[in-house]
Design a protein around this motif. Sequence first.
Motif, mmCIF file in Angstrom:
data_model
loop_
_atom_site.group_PDB
_atom_site.id
_atom_site.type_symbol
_atom_site.label_atom_id
_atom_site.label_comp_id
_atom_site.label_asym_id
_atom_site.label_seq_id
_atom_site.Cartn_x
_atom_site.Cartn_y
_atom_site.Cartn_z
ATOM 1 N N ILE A 42 47.972 77.816 31.298
ATOM 2 C CA ILE A 42 48.482 77.714 29.933
ATOM 3 C C ILE A 42 47.376 78.008 28.928
ATOM 4 N N GLU A 43 46.192 77.481 29.172
ATOM 5 C CA GLU A 43 45.059 77.746 28.277
ATOM 6 C C GLU A 43 44.684 79.224 28.275
ATOM 7 N N ASN A 74 54.713 84.822 25.852
ATOM 8 C CA ASN A 74 55.524 83.639 25.538
ATOM 9 C C ASN A 74 56.478 83.299 26.683
ATOM 10 N N ASN A 75 57.052 84.325 27.314
ATOM 11 C CA ASN A 75 57.936 84.083 28.459
ATOM 12 C C ASN A 75 57.178 83.424 29.605
ATOM 13 N N GLU A 76 55.991 83.937 29.886
ATOM 14 C CA GLU A 76 55.168 83.359 30.954
ATOM 15 C C GLU A 76 54.763 81.929 30.605
ATOM 16 N N LEU A 77 54.428 81.713 29.357
ATOM 17 C CA LEU A 77 54.052 80.381 28.882
ATOM 18 C C LEU A 77 55.222 79.412 29.023
ATOM 19 N N ALA A 78 56.422 79.840 28.694
ATOM 20 C CA ALA A 78 57.609 78.984 28.809
ATOM 21 C C ALA A 78 57.866 78.601 30.276
ATOM 22 N N GLN A 79 57.669 79.543 31.186
ATOM 23 C CA GLN A 79 57.840 79.248 32.609
ATOM 24 C C GLN A 79 56.823 78.213 33.086
ATOM 25 N N LEU A 80 55.595 78.348 32.629
ATOM 26 C CA LEU A 80 54.557 77.388 33.015
ATOM 27 C C LEU A 80 54.842 76.000 32.458
ATOM 28 N N VAL A 81 55.304 75.929 31.235
ATOM 29 C CA VAL A 81 55.634 74.634 30.634
ATOM 30 C C VAL A 81 56.780 73.986 31.411
#
Length: 148
Positions: A42-43, A74-81
Amino acid sequence: MYDIRKLVQEIDKEHYLNELEAKSKKSKKDIQQKMDKINKQIEVLKTRKKKFINMLADEKIKHDEYLEMVEDNNNELAQLVEKKNEMLSMLESEQVIDNIDKLKQELLQFLNFNELTPAILHHPINRIDVKEGGTRVINYRFAAPTFE
């Protein structure tokens, strides 16, 4: 009653408790390692997003390229969250060791009675299902932990 006595006997076995504790600790450690990895990813994505802004400001990329890269990021970030939230839920559900002693004490109290009262009889039972043909299935308020 036999089901409850059997569960108490299993809980009393020292090797059973040791195995249960070891599996719970390993599971918590594995989940925490995965959480740490997700937090690092995420970082990295947040840092990458800042770089995209700088690239746009320095006119190294066009606005439409910037928008595409940010959307992917943002899509990748949403999956990680989402994965992180799943890990948090799993970590919260890993409370076997914390609750095993309480379960044992409650079951022992249930088994050590002089007079069978309705309260004693109904306390450990969640519900009783009667299937066709009269077969009864007792659903207790507790379950014996299983090992994978």
